[in-house]
Motif scaffolding. Structure first.
Motif, PDB file in Angstrom:
ATOM      1  N   GLU A 296       0.507  -1.345  -5.580  1.00 43.24           N
ATOM      2  CA  GLU A 296       0.004  -1.464  -5.004  1.00 43.24           C
ATOM      3  C   GLU A 296      -0.229  -0.421  -4.624  1.00 43.24           C
ATOM      4  OE1 GLU A 296       2.710  -4.342  -3.026  1.00 43.24           O
ATOM      5  OE2 GLU A 296       1.285  -5.698  -3.788  1.00 43.24           O
ATOM      6  N   GLY A 297       0.695   0.803  -4.182  1.00 46.64           N
ATOM      7  CA  GLY A 297       1.032   2.028  -3.712  1.00 46.64           C
ATOM      8  C   GLY A 297       0.123   3.307  -3.963  1.00 46.64           C
ATOM      9  N   LEU A 298      -0.127   3.106  -5.477  1.00 46.15           N
ATOM     10  CA  LEU A 298      -0.987   3.947  -6.270  1.00 46.15           C
ATOM     11  C   LEU A 298      -2.661   3.536  -6.208  1.00 46.15           C
ATOM     12  CD1 LEU A 298       0.669   3.508 -10.147  1.00 46.15           C
ATOM     13  CD2 LEU A 298       0.725   5.549  -8.316  1.00 46.15           C
ATOM     14  N   LEU A 299      -2.893   2.570  -5.947  1.00 42.89           N
ATOM     15  CA  LEU A 299      -3.898   1.764  -6.057  1.00 42.89           C
ATOM     16  C   LEU A 299      -4.624   1.820  -4.455  1.00 42.89           C
ATOM     17  CD1 LEU A 299      -5.716  -0.152  -7.856  1.00 42.89           C
ATOM     18  CD2 LEU A 299      -4.959  -2.459  -6.820  1.00 42.89           C
ATOM     19  N   ASP A 300      -3.645   1.711  -3.529  1.00 46.99           N
ATOM     20  CA  ASP A 300      -4.190   2.272  -2.402  1.00 46.99           C
ATOM     21  C   ASP A 300      -4.233   3.742  -1.971  1.00 46.99           C
ATOM     22  OD1 ASP A 300      -4.727   1.038   0.665  1.00 46.99           O
ATOM     23  OD2 ASP A 300      -2.307   1.773   1.108  1.00 46.99           O
ATOM     24  N   ALA A 301      -3.126   5.185  -2.541  1.00 45.85           N
ATOM     25  CA  ALA A 301      -3.986   5.727  -2.668  1.00 45.85           C
ATOM     26  C   ALA A 301      -5.026   6.411  -2.931  1.00 45.85           C
ATOM     27  CB  ALA A 301      -2.290   6.678  -3.379  1.00 45.85           C
ATOM     28  N   SER A 302      -5.655   5.879  -4.155  1.00 44.18           N
ATOM     29  CA  SER A 302      -6.897   6.323  -4.703  1.00 44.18           C
ATOM     30  C   SER A 302      -8.049   5.991  -3.444  1.00 44.18           C
ATOM     31  CB  SER A 302      -7.466   6.190  -5.917  1.00 44.18           C
ATOM     32  OG  SER A 302      -7.217   4.199  -6.169  1.00 44.18           O
ATOM     33  N   ALA A 303      -7.563   4.185  -2.343  1.00 38.48           N
ATOM     34  CA  ALA A 303      -8.063   3.797  -1.746  1.00 38.48           C
ATOM     35  C   ALA A 303      -8.915   4.373  -0.770  1.00 38.48           C
ATOM     36  CB  ALA A 303      -7.511   2.496  -1.487  1.00 38.48           C
ATOM     37  N   LYS A 304      -7.744   5.402  -0.476  1.00 36.10           N
ATOM     38  CA  LYS A 304      -7.435   5.597   0.485  1.00 36.10           C
ATOM     39  C   LYS A 304      -7.530   6.858   0.929  1.00 36.10           C
ATOM     40  CE  LYS A 304      -5.385   2.132   3.896  1.00 36.10           C
ATOM     41  NZ  LYS A 304      -5.663   1.691   3.231  1.00 36.10           N
ATOM     42  N   ALA A 305      -7.889   7.825  -0.183  1.00 32.43           N
ATOM     43  CA  ALA A 305      -8.290   9.074  -0.195  1.00 32.43           C
ATOM     44  C   ALA A 305      -9.791   8.515  -0.450  1.00 32.43           C
ATOM     45  CB  ALA A 305      -7.880   9.865  -1.889  1.00 32.43           C
ATOM     46  N   VAL A 306     -10.624   7.978  -1.121  1.00 28.39           N
ATOM     47  CA  VAL A 306     -11.587   7.620  -0.929  1.00 28.39           C
ATOM     48  C   VAL A 306     -12.535   7.029   0.519  1.00 28.39           C
ATOM     49  CG1 VAL A 306     -13.757   6.330  -2.181  1.00 28.39           C
ATOM     50  CG2 VAL A 306     -11.516   7.671  -3.502  1.00 28.39           C
TER      51      VAL A 306
ATOM     52  N   GLN B 268       6.538  -2.095  -6.592  1.00 30.50           N
ATOM     53  CA  GLN B 268       6.709  -1.476  -5.083  1.00 30.50           C
ATOM     54  C   GLN B 268       8.086  -1.367  -4.898  1.00 30.50           C
ATOM     55  OE1 GLN B 268       4.765  -1.597  -0.636  1.00 30.50           O
ATOM     56  NE2 GLN B 268       3.515   0.369  -2.659  1.00 30.50           N
ATOM     57  N   ARG B 269       8.903  -0.073  -4.487  1.00 31.76           N
ATOM     58  CA  ARG B 269      10.255  -0.019  -3.996  1.00 31.76           C
ATOM     59  C   ARG B 269      10.218   0.844  -2.632  1.00 31.76           C
ATOM     60  NH1 ARG B 269      10.007   0.760  -9.649  1.00 31.76           N
ATOM     61  NH2 ARG B 269      11.907  -0.415 -10.826  1.00 31.76           N
ATOM     62  N   GLY B 270      11.452   0.104  -2.002  1.00 33.82           N
ATOM     63  CA  GLY B 270      11.435   1.341  -1.460  1.00 33.82           C
ATOM     64  C   GLY B 270      12.828   1.752  -0.748  1.00 33.82           C
ATOM     65  N   GLU B 271      12.423   3.070  -0.178  1.00 28.29           N
ATOM     66  CA  GLU B 271      12.654   4.306  -0.007  1.00 28.29           C
ATOM     67  C   GLU B 271      14.442   4.224  -1.074  1.00 28.29           C
ATOM     68  OE1 GLU B 271      11.927   7.058   2.686  1.00 28.29           O
ATOM     69  OE2 GLU B 271      14.087   8.163   2.106  1.00 28.29           O
TER      70      GLU B 271
ATOM     71  N   GLY C 278       0.451  -1.238  -0.012  1.00 26.01           N
ATOM     72  CA  GLY C 278       0.035   0.288  -0.390  1.00 26.01           C
ATOM     73  C   GLY C 278       0.606   1.152   0.198  1.00 26.01           C
ATOM     74  N   SER C 279       0.527   2.167  -0.070  1.00 27.41           N
ATOM     75  CA  SER C 279       0.496   3.450  -0.073  1.00 27.41           C
ATOM     76  C   SER C 279       1.456   3.792   1.028  1.00 27.41           C
ATOM     77  CB  SER C 279      -0.012   5.157  -0.074  1.00 27.41           C
ATOM     78  OG  SER C 279       0.961   6.058   0.131  1.00 27.41           O
ATOM     79  N   PRO C 280       2.705   3.433   1.463  1.00 22.61           N
ATOM     80  CA  PRO C 280       3.699   4.902   2.399  1.00 22.61           C
ATOM     81  C   PRO C 280       3.615   5.340   3.158  1.00 22.61           C
ATOM     82  CG  PRO C 280       5.325   3.883   0.476  1.00 22.61           C
ATOM     83  CD  PRO C 280       3.971   3.524   0.378  1.00 22.61           C
ATOM     84  N   PHE C 281       2.451   6.564   2.653  1.00 25.46           N
ATOM     85  CA  PHE C 281       1.957   7.679   3.531  1.00 25.46           C
ATOM     86  C   PHE C 281       1.011   7.836   3.484  1.00 25.46           C
ATOM     87  CE2 PHE C 281       5.918   8.084  -0.124  1.00 25.46           C
ATOM     88  CZ  PHE C 281       6.507   8.183   1.034  1.00 25.46           C
ATOM     89  N   ALA C 282       0.425   6.933   3.389  1.00 22.73           N
ATOM     90  CA  ALA C 282      -1.600   6.790   4.346  1.00 22.73           C
ATOM     91  C   ALA C 282      -1.159   6.347   5.589  1.00 22.73           C
ATOM     92  CB  ALA C 282      -1.989   6.004   3.438  1.00 22.73           C
TER      93      ALA C 282
END
Lengths: 446, 520
Positions: free
Chosen positions: B379-389, A53-56, A10-14
């Motif tokens: 995964e991150g892009l998909l999660d960004a929209s998921a959490k934004a919504v 996805q990649r690490g920082e 998932g997004s590391p920034f959420a």
């Protein structure tokens, strides 16, 4: 699983924990986030872009490797994009998150700091140009010129519709201008240069009743300082055309202020202060006479008072802007270059008037000195005109592409203008390597 | 939340202006290498010692709100947290080169540009991308210029661009700037495009429809396929305003919906610090048939015609084909196929509109976008929209204000109803949050357009909801007195516009004028 783990996808920034997400979904009465999306099946996408996805650390490492593919050359390049040394304190202060991660100042009470900084930026440009109104930044010199031409279309009192620009105008400026005026009644024509500055006789022939706008640069694209800018302004004035001068804040620290030679508008590249070498990223300078105030493109900050009668700043004259006047707006600008403007003001305040003038003087002296050293070489002539120069000048050689390629092998980048002409730009960032450049020229042209 | 913003200075003013701290007048012509007639007689500017400079700007920074200080839920602005590592790589000295460098000597930069073109094309379902436009509105202008060039090349002069009433003001301004008449499309009762009204609006004069999806109240245009068909049947192009793309990442792609042109606000969707109003970057993606009109130059792998899977121009459709622009089979291949050792070159699209920026656009912003996309991956892009919504819906659910329309995606327009939305916003400032966008879009009375983005968690959203609800419950008197905890109290914006003072020179003039007046 509750809490975020190092392996969480998932997004590391959420910042949601799994428990929080579950509680929120529960409150909304849905099973999963996907249920919140109201997208018809026929246009739904499965999320597979094929980007892992990649690490920082991996991303930073990758990008450092990518940029390391650039050849390490000492650049003597200019022609409209210049870099001077930016003091470390400018990087430091401008990177404070309160500046960097803020937005347009729609709520002035809570954004006084940035508003004041932009007001100070406008004020510095007012002093440098001599014109009473400066906006708080546009994209770059090319778009600022294009917006200035459109301004002439809105304010001109004659029926003129011709925009006159130097034939030597940089392609990026000319091509941008052509696009911007395409939706207006304006058409762009060129006037010739003589000895790398405006050919006044030819210009006098061209300026007429249909001229709406005359643009002149100083220094010009080859670094020549216009010897008689006032004469260009007079020609424009005789035909009620707007006179627009292109320059930059370092040059304007030393050269006559454009307002004193009749400029109605000043545009240019303000990123020479505060902006590091950035592959062409810019900061558009825009200043004009007071009577065009309500036709100025972009954002303006003004002074006012708050409810306690204390001084306060605010975005002002917003009725010109696209979010209020929509299709009658003075431009479509929303995002601008505010943070770069902040850096430019910091850099100017760091140098002060003495420092700015010294930097500008160096741009004149260093260019003259390097030109003289090159001119002393057999088969090399520099500069190729009888003008004073700012930062840069043209160089005549027998085989320009060959010489440029040879210089590149010695680790130097210069401009190639045609088969027999090069252009060299000297600033505080490369002047220490100037002797080596001259030596390389000697070797390559021998 | 308890909150008090820093304020500096004496009783009369905040932090003094640079000019009030120190200002010196010099004669630049004195001792100059240039002749007197070329130099100015006087230059009066402040010049601060480094410690003074540090203190001045630190104080100003403390009088400024930012996303790192707290929630910044400005609808349609997508103010989200921006990771620091992207700033770090953007500052790499190896990337800091002059734009006129021989392309062979800046292969690293070209590799990044090419990679970003590919990523954006894949994410948007487009075939070709330009990275040159320096802002979203500049992207709009570029896209409409491409549409215009396409129509003109097909001998098809069209004079109108259709824009829904709820659209961003930039759409109207852009279309007008490009020389088009703007046809405003009223919203339907459900807040979406009224298909019947659209059918009535399109004609042989329609150059394009500019649409945001989800729209500016967070509603997905469910009839998008039909909308695309109507526009294409009339020979028009469908333009996607990418301002709300954060809501759609990985869920739907404009290209798949039938859009022919789109811009990406990479500073919104892919995170770049907004810097007080910019810089941003507004890359533009188009379908094959329009690729040849994009600004010059573009980047490609050496020896390659263009983007993998992109047309070589052989199947160029014309508007006369009637809807031929719809239904593309966009490349679904791996977007991440950059290989070490590839070399890259610049090329000019055949019928390029020319340029929209003097050089190559806002490079430092593009680097950050590329770094961010690589960091997040699918995964991150998909999660960004998921959490934004998820966040938008959760927040809306907690509010005491009415939220018309729905279901919505990443943002919603609550209405302050009988209250003044701008006043409620001023009230919110004292609760330690930034208020939402107010009074827009006009389709919602006293709108408070709110977009929390994915970077707030449950507790933060609850704090934000409290700020909303408490301000909304305050009396009119209390709201009129707000804010009280910010560096300035309520700022008189009317007088600022009526009597513009836009520089410290103007302040001096008005001070002198009032002193003279008092003296008489």
């Amino acid at each position: 699983m509750s809490g975020r783990s190092a392996g969480a996808s998932g997004s590391p920034f959420a910042p949601h924990t799994a428990d929080e997400t579950a509680a929120m979904l529960d409150a909304l009465g849905v099973d999963e986030e996907a249920d919140l999306f109201d997208i018809p099946d026929e246009v739904a996408f499965d999320g597979e872009f094929g980007i892992p996805q990649r690490g920082e650390r991996a991303v930073v490492g990758d990008l450092r490797e990518t940029f390391a593919r650039n050849d390490d050359l000492t650049e003597f390049l200019g022609r409209g994009h210049y870099s001077h040394y930016v003091p470390a304190v400018v990087d430091d202060l401008s990177s404070r998150s309160e500046f960097l991660t803020s937005y347009t100042q729609y709520q002035p009470e809570i954004t006084q700091g940035f508003l004041q900084a932009l007001f100070e930026y406008q004020s510095i440009l007012v002093e440098l140009t001599g014109l009473p109104v400066a906006n708080c930044s546009m994209y770059d010199a090319a778009t600022a010129l294009a917006e200035a031409a459109l301004l002439s279309d809105r304010v001109r009192s004659t029926s003129g519709s011709t925009v006159l620009v130097p034939g030597d105008l940089r392609d990026g400026k000319r091509a941008t201008l052509d696009n911007y005026v395409d939706g207006s009644d304006l058409s762009v024509e060129t006037y010739p240069y003589d000895d790398n500055t405006a050919d006044l006789d030819a210009l006098a022939e061209l300026v007429g009743e249909d001229t709406a706008f005359v643009y002149a640069e100083t220094p010009t694209v080859t670094g020549a300082i216009e010897p008689d800018l006032a004469a260009v302004g007079d020609l424009a004035d005789e035909h009620d055309a707007l006179f627009c001068v292109g320059s930059d804040p370092v040059a304007l620290s030393l050269l006559e202020e454009p307002a004193s030679v009749g400029a109605d508008v000043v545009v240019g590249e303000a990123g020479v202060l505060g902006l590091p070498a950035s592959y062409g990223m810019g900061l558009g300078l825009f200043a004009c006479r007071e009577e065009y105030l309500r036709q100025v493109p972009g954002r303006l900050v003004g002074e006012s008072e708050d409810a306690d009668d204390r001084r306060a700043f605010t975005l002002t004259l917003q009725t010109r802007e696209q979010h209020i006047r929509k299709e009658r707006a003075t431009s479509n600008i929303c995002t601008n270059q505010a943070w770069v403007a902040l850096r430019a003001a910091m850099h100017a305040a760091y140098l002060g008037p003495d420092g700015l003038v010294d930097l500008a003087e160096d741009c004149v002296r260093d260019a003259a000195s390097v030109a003289a050293s090159l001119d002393a070489l057999d088969g090399v002539e520099a500069p190729l005109d009888d003008r004073h120069h700012f930062r840069e000048f043209t160089v005549g050689v027998d085989d320009a592409p060959g010489v440029a390629a040879g210089l590149e092998e010695h680790g130097f980048a210069v401009h190639t203008l045609d088969d027999e002409t090069l252009q060299v730009c000297v600033t505080d960032l490369n002047v220490d390597a100037a002797d080596d450049l001259v030596a390389a020229f000697a070797e390559v042209t021998a | 939340m308890n909150y008090d913003q820093a304020r500096y200075g004496d009783d009369d003013r905040n932090e003094p202006l640079l000019s009030e701290k120190d200002s010196t007048e010099v004669d630049p012509g004195e001792g100059s290498a240039l002749p007197d007639e070329l130099t100015r007689d006087s230059l009066e500017l402040p010049g601060l010692s480094e410690p003074e400079l540090a203190r001045h700007y630190t104080r100003l920074s403390q009088m400024n709100w930012s996303v790192e200080a707290g929630p910044y839920p400005l609808g349609s602005c997508t103010m989200k947290y921006n990771p620091s590592f992207a700033d770090d790589v953007a500052a790499d000295p190896n990337a800091a080169v002059h734009p006129d460098r021989d392309p062979e000597t800046v292969q690293g930069n070209l590799e990044l540009l090419y990679g970003l073109q590919e990523y954006l094309a894949t994410i948007g379902g487009m075939d070709a991308v330009t990275l040159q436009p320096p802002a979203g509105a500049a992207g709009e202008f570029t896209g409409i210029a491409v549409a215009k060039a396409y129509h003109e090349r097909n001998g098809n002069d069209r004079s109108e661009v259709i824009v829904p009433a709820s659209a961003h003001g930039t759409n109207f301004a852009t279309a007008a700037m490009a020389g088009y008449d703007v046809v405003e499309l009223p919203s339907g009762e459900d807040g979406r495009v009224d298909v019947e009204a659209l059918e009535a609006a399109v004609s042989d004069d329609t150059a394009a429809l500019m649409l945001t999806n989800p729209n500016t109240v967070g509603l997905f245009e469910r009839d998008i396929v039909e909308i695309a068909e109507i526009v294409h049947d009339a020979g028009g192009l469908l333009y996607y305003d990418g301002a709300n793309l954060n809501a759609l990442l990985g869920r739907a792609r404009p290209g798949d919906m039938g859009f022919d042109i789109m811009h990406y606000n990479v500073h919104k969707t892919f995170a770049t610090p907004h810097g007080g109003g910019g810089p941003g970057a507004g890359p533009v993606g188009v379908v094959d048939e329009l690729a040849e009109f994009l600004p010059r130059p573009r980047v490609r792998k050496a020896g390659e015609a263009g983007r993998i899977g992109a047309a070589d121009g052989s199947d160029t459709a014309t508007a006369a084909d009637g809807g031929a622009l719809a239904g593309h089979d966009h490349d679904h291949g791996n977007a991440d196929d950059n290989e070490e050792g590839d070399s890259y070159e610049l090329f000019d699209p055949e019928h390029s509109i020319g340029k929209v920026h003097g050089f190559s656009g806002n490079w430092l912003v593009l680097i950050r976008a590329y770094a961010y996309i690589r960091r997040l991956g699918d995964e991150g892009l998909l999660d960004a929209s998921a959490k934004a919504v998820l966040n938008a819906n959760y927040l809306a659910d907690l509010l005491d204000l009415e939220v018309p329309y729905g279901p919505f995606h990443h943002e919603f327009a609550a209405t302050a109803g009988e209250r003044d939305a701008a006043d409620v916003a001023k009230g919110m400032l004292d609760y330690g949050v930034h208020p939402p966008t107010t009074k827009w879009p006009e389709m919602v009375p006293e709108a408070m357009l709110t977009e929390p983005t994915e970077v707030e968690n449950k507790r933060s959203l609850e704090d934000l909801a409290n700020a909303f609800n408490e301000a909304f419950a305050d009396t009119d008197e209390e709201l009129h007195a707000a804010p009280t905890k910010t560096a300035s109290r309520r700022v008189d914006q009317t007088s600022a516009a009526r009597n513009p003072r836009l520089s410290w020179h103007a302040l001096d003039e008005s001070r002198n004028a009032s002193e003279n007046a008092n003296g008489e």
